[in-house]
Design a protein around this motif. Structure first.
Motif, PDB file in Angstrom:
ATOM      1  N   LYS A  12       0.856  -1.201   0.000  1.00 46.41           N
ATOM      2  CA  LYS A  12       0.000   0.000   0.000  1.00 46.41           C
ATOM      3  C   LYS A  12       0.884   1.242   0.000  1.00 46.41           C
ATOM      4  N   GLY A  13       0.523   2.213  -0.804  1.00 49.71           N
ATOM      5  CA  GLY A  13       1.331   3.422  -0.926  1.00 49.71           C
ATOM      6  C   GLY A  13       2.290   3.363  -2.102  1.00 49.71           C
ATOM      7  N   LYS A  14       2.303   2.212  -2.798  1.00 49.11           N
ATOM      8  CA  LYS A  14       3.163   2.058  -3.974  1.00 49.11           C
ATOM      9  C   LYS A  14       2.313   1.782  -5.214  1.00 49.11           C
TER      10      LYS A  14
ATOM     11  N   ARG B 214       8.464   4.076  -4.568  1.00 47.40           N
ATOM     12  CA  ARG B 214       7.071   4.300  -4.950  1.00 47.40           C
ATOM     13  C   ARG B 214       6.533   3.216  -5.879  1.00 47.40           C
TER      14      ARG B 214
ATOM     15  N   LYS C 225      -1.539   3.680  -5.785  1.00 51.19           N
ATOM     16  CA  LYS C 225      -0.984   3.709  -4.421  1.00 51.19           C
ATOM     17  C   LYS C 225      -2.019   3.353  -3.359  1.00 51.19           C
ATOM     18  N   ALA C 226      -3.292   3.545  -3.695  1.00 43.85           N
ATOM     19  CA  ALA C 226      -4.361   3.240  -2.736  1.00 43.85           C
ATOM     20  C   ALA C 226      -4.834   1.789  -2.865  1.00 43.85           C
TER      21      ALA C 226
ATOM     22  N   ASP D 160      -0.873  12.822  -6.678  1.00 43.55           N
ATOM     23  CA  ASP D 160      -0.910  13.087  -5.215  1.00 43.55           C
ATOM     24  C   ASP D 160       0.494  13.248  -4.621  1.00 43.55           C
TER      25      ASP D 160
END
Length: 244
Positions: A127-129, A162, A214-215, A243
């Motif tokens: 998560k976040g990538k 990322r 990313k979400a 974002d």
């Protein structure tokens, strides 16, 4: 009647060469050509073979399916064979159910799988990538042909926190998968799905490439292959830049 099916493609290709253009909606154009070129049992057979092939092996996303189904339904009434009609209606309903489970913008299906070192990984770990998932099998030659291109992509993003690249072996034997890894020596994360936990991500042939944001939402269920680097990287870079 099998010859009639292949004649369809030959004549379609010939018509486009004469016109020096390819129709935007190839599927819809071929349906129209079947309807006007063939008659009776031959038309029934060609309709059945063509629709069956495309829905089973060519159409990969819910969005593509909705367009194809809209084009297909008006022609089902022109098929005289009740058997063909019923089988195609069943196929359309089944395909809508399968592809409708996961669409662009939906939350990605969670999974927990073990890598080639025996370590368990879950989708929430990333998560976040921006996540690129490669679905493949050791026996799939086109899948393994993408390995050098995936390696180049990995080298480009291996230091970028990322981005995460994951390969998931599906429809495979564990020993064959491990042998393929020893031979190909991929450097990025390799997971094994022996129980079909991720089968909802793909209904047709592999290789299959999926991009998550990313979400953890599905951005592309039929992403370009790594061998088509420019197009694939455009998708990845667009998501990276979001974002900030």
């Amino acid at each position: 009647m099998g010859f009639s099916y292949w004649y369809l493609y030959y004549s379609f290709k010939h018509d486009n060469k004469v016109k020096n253009s390819i129709p935007y909606d190839k599927y819809g154009s071929l349906l129209k050509k079947i309807n006007t070129t063939f008659k009776g049992d031959v038309r029934d057979y060609v309709f059945y073979k063509f629709i069956n092939l495309n829905l089973n092996a060519v159409i990969n996303t819910y969005e593509e399916f909705k367009v194809a189904a809209k084009n297909t339904l008006p022609y089902l009434g022109n098929i005289n064979s009740t058997l063909y009609q019923n089988e195609l209606i069943t196929l359309i309903n089944k395909k809508e159910y399968e592809l409708g489970k996961y669409k662009i913008g939906d939350a990605a299906q969670a999974f927990s799988l073990v890598d080639n070192k025996g370590i368990k990984h879950t989708l929430s770990d990333f998560k976040g990538k921006v996540v690129l998932i490669d679905f493949w099998a050791s026996s799939c030659a086109p899948c393994r042909e993408e390995t050098p291109y995936l390696n180049k992509l990995y080298e480009r993003y291996k230091s970028d926190s990322r981005v995460q690249i994951i390969s998931i072996a599906v429809r495979d034997r564990k020993d064959a998968w491990q042998q393929a890894l020893q031979h190909d020596k991929p450097k990025w994360l390799q997971l094994f799905d022996g129980d079909g936990k991720t089968s909802n991500y793909f209904t047709n042939a592999i290789p299959k490439f999926v991009v998550l944001d990313k979400a953890g939402l599905i951005i592309n269920l039929d992403a370009p292959a790594p061998s088509n680097a420019d197009k694939l990287e455009t998708i990845i870079k667009t998501q990276i830049e979001k974002d900030k």
